[in-house]
Design an enzyme around this catalytic site. Structure first.
Site, PDB file in Angstrom:
ATOM      1  N   HIS A  59       0.789  -1.089   0.048  1.00 15.72           N
ATOM      2  CA  HIS A  59      -0.145  -0.135  -0.026  1.00 15.72           C
ATOM      3  C   HIS A  59       0.753   1.179  -0.027  1.00 15.72           C
ATOM      4  O   HIS A  59       1.861   1.335   0.828  1.00 15.72           O
ATOM      5  CB  HIS A  59      -0.858  -0.047   1.115  1.00 15.72           C
ATOM      6  CG  HIS A  59      -1.852   1.015   1.124  1.00 15.72           C
ATOM      7  ND1 HIS A  59      -1.744   2.366   1.658  1.00 15.72           N
ATOM      8  CD2 HIS A  59      -3.260   0.914   0.881  1.00 15.72           C
ATOM      9  CE1 HIS A  59      -2.840   2.897   1.393  1.00 15.72           C
ATOM     10  NE2 HIS A  59      -3.858   2.337   0.896  1.00 15.72           N
ATOM     11  N   GLU A  93      -4.187   1.691  -7.174  1.00 16.20           N
ATOM     12  CA  GLU A  93      -4.324   2.815  -6.545  1.00 16.20           C
ATOM     13  C   GLU A  93      -3.591   4.081  -6.601  1.00 16.20           C
ATOM     14  O   GLU A  93      -2.440   4.087  -6.205  1.00 16.20           O
ATOM     15  CB  GLU A  93      -4.313   2.547  -5.131  1.00 16.20           C
ATOM     16  CG  GLU A  93      -5.108   1.347  -4.490  1.00 16.20           C
ATOM     17  CD  GLU A  93      -5.196   1.411  -2.897  1.00 16.20           C
ATOM     18  OE1 GLU A  93      -6.541   1.467  -2.713  1.00 16.20           O
ATOM     19  OE2 GLU A  93      -4.360   1.683  -2.286  1.00 16.20           O
TER      20      GLU A  93
HETATM   21  C1  PEP Z   1      -6.626   3.108   0.363  1.00 19.96           C
HETATM   22  O1  PEP Z   1      -6.002   3.967   1.234  1.00 19.96           O
HETATM   23  O2  PEP Z   1      -6.423   2.055   0.185  1.00 19.96           O
HETATM   24  C2  PEP Z   1      -8.035   3.725  -0.143  1.00 19.96           C
HETATM   25  C3  PEP Z   1      -8.434   3.363  -1.258  1.00 19.96           C
HETATM   26  O3  PEP Z   1      -8.339   4.883   0.548  1.00 19.96           O
HETATM   27  P1  PEP Z   1      -9.719   5.796   0.163  1.00 19.96           P
HETATM   28  O4  PEP Z   1     -10.630   4.985  -0.276  1.00 19.96           O
HETATM   29  O5  PEP Z   1      -9.989   6.514   1.536  1.00 19.96           O
HETATM   30  O6  PEP Z   1      -9.314   6.703  -0.959  1.00 19.96           O
END
Ligand code: PEP
Length: 254
Positions: free
Chosen positions: A95, A166
């Protein structure tokens, strides 16, 4: 068709066990809905027992990290055998918030192998820090993917992992700040191309790609139906039972 995947990343929330129990009670009211998905919940370690008990048969326990340490004495560490003993089925690995603590793609490659060795699904996070008009971030994404998945066997390893795209710039904001479906589609195609180059086309089509970054009930519909992704890694919206339910409803309505 495989069930949509929904991974709730609770990070370091809720603030207490009692708040966690309230949240779990609310979430459990929609157990029937969640059974239509592959739901994973990744709470802080201290809530593992309560969460695994209350998820019952509608969700599975996940961890937000996994240690690649082999058995030994490590103050402050939670080792993979402990994760296994609680019934952990999936580990979020790499992450961006952990990469921010200094975790490198080499560490991540090691952790992926540890998870596979323990029969825990590695959910490997990748994503660019920012975007530039010339598309240089694609190079970043390629390098991160290649170094994180280095040394994996396409036949025995890759078929057991999932990827979470992400983009770091989109994390922790709100629906209007998230990626657009068109840009997400582009990234998904690019990730599949890199997987094809690294392994082969079958691998590229087989590995489930999830999206994470400011997913809320307001934007989940088009992000799911127009992009080729298989599910979501959700942060803040997963800490609200109503939002989580609305997200799940969107996923099963597609
Ligand atoms: C995350 O940190 O994995 C994430 C998806 O956070 P958020 O949905 O709050 O953007």
């Amino acid at each position: 068709m495989a069930k949509p995947i929904l991974v709730a990343n609770w990070k370091n929330h809720p603030n207490s066990l009692s708040e966690t129990m309230v949240l779990l009670r609310e979430i459990a009211k929609s157990a029937k809905l969640y059974k239509k998905l592959s739901l994973f919940v990744a709470p802080p370690f201290t809530y593992f027992e309560s969460v695994s008990e209350r998820l019952g048969n509608f969700g599975q326990l996940a961890s937000q990290n996994i240690s690649s340490l082999s058995p030994g004495n490590y103050t402050g560490q939670v080792t993979p055998d402990i994760l296994k003993s609680f019934g952990t089925k999936l580990s979020i690995i790499g992450h961006s918030e952990r990469r921010g603590f200094g975790e490198t793609s080499e560490h991540i490659a090691k952790k992926i192998k540890t998870a596979l060795h323990c029969s825990i699904i590695p959910l490997v996070c990748i994503g660019e820090m920012s975007r530039d008009p010339d598309g240089e971030y694609f190079e970043f994404l390629r390098d991160e993917l290649k170094s994180s998945l280095a040394g994996l066997n396409p036949k025995t390893d890759i078929s057991k992992l999932m990827l979470a795209y992400e983009p770091v710039w989109a994390i922790g904001k709100h629906a209007q700040d998230a990626i657009t479906p068109a840009n997400l589609s582009q990234s998904v195609i690019f990730i599949k191309k890199v997987l094809t180059d690294m392994f082969n086309r079958v691998v590229a089509e087989h590995v489930p790609i999830l999206y994470g970054g400011s997913v809320e009930p307001a934007n989940i519909g088009p992000l799911f139906s127009e992009t080729g992704i298989k599910g979501f890694l959700v942060g803040h919206a997963s800490l609200n039972a109503k939002s989580l339910k609305a997200i799940a409803e969107s996923l099963i309505s597609k």
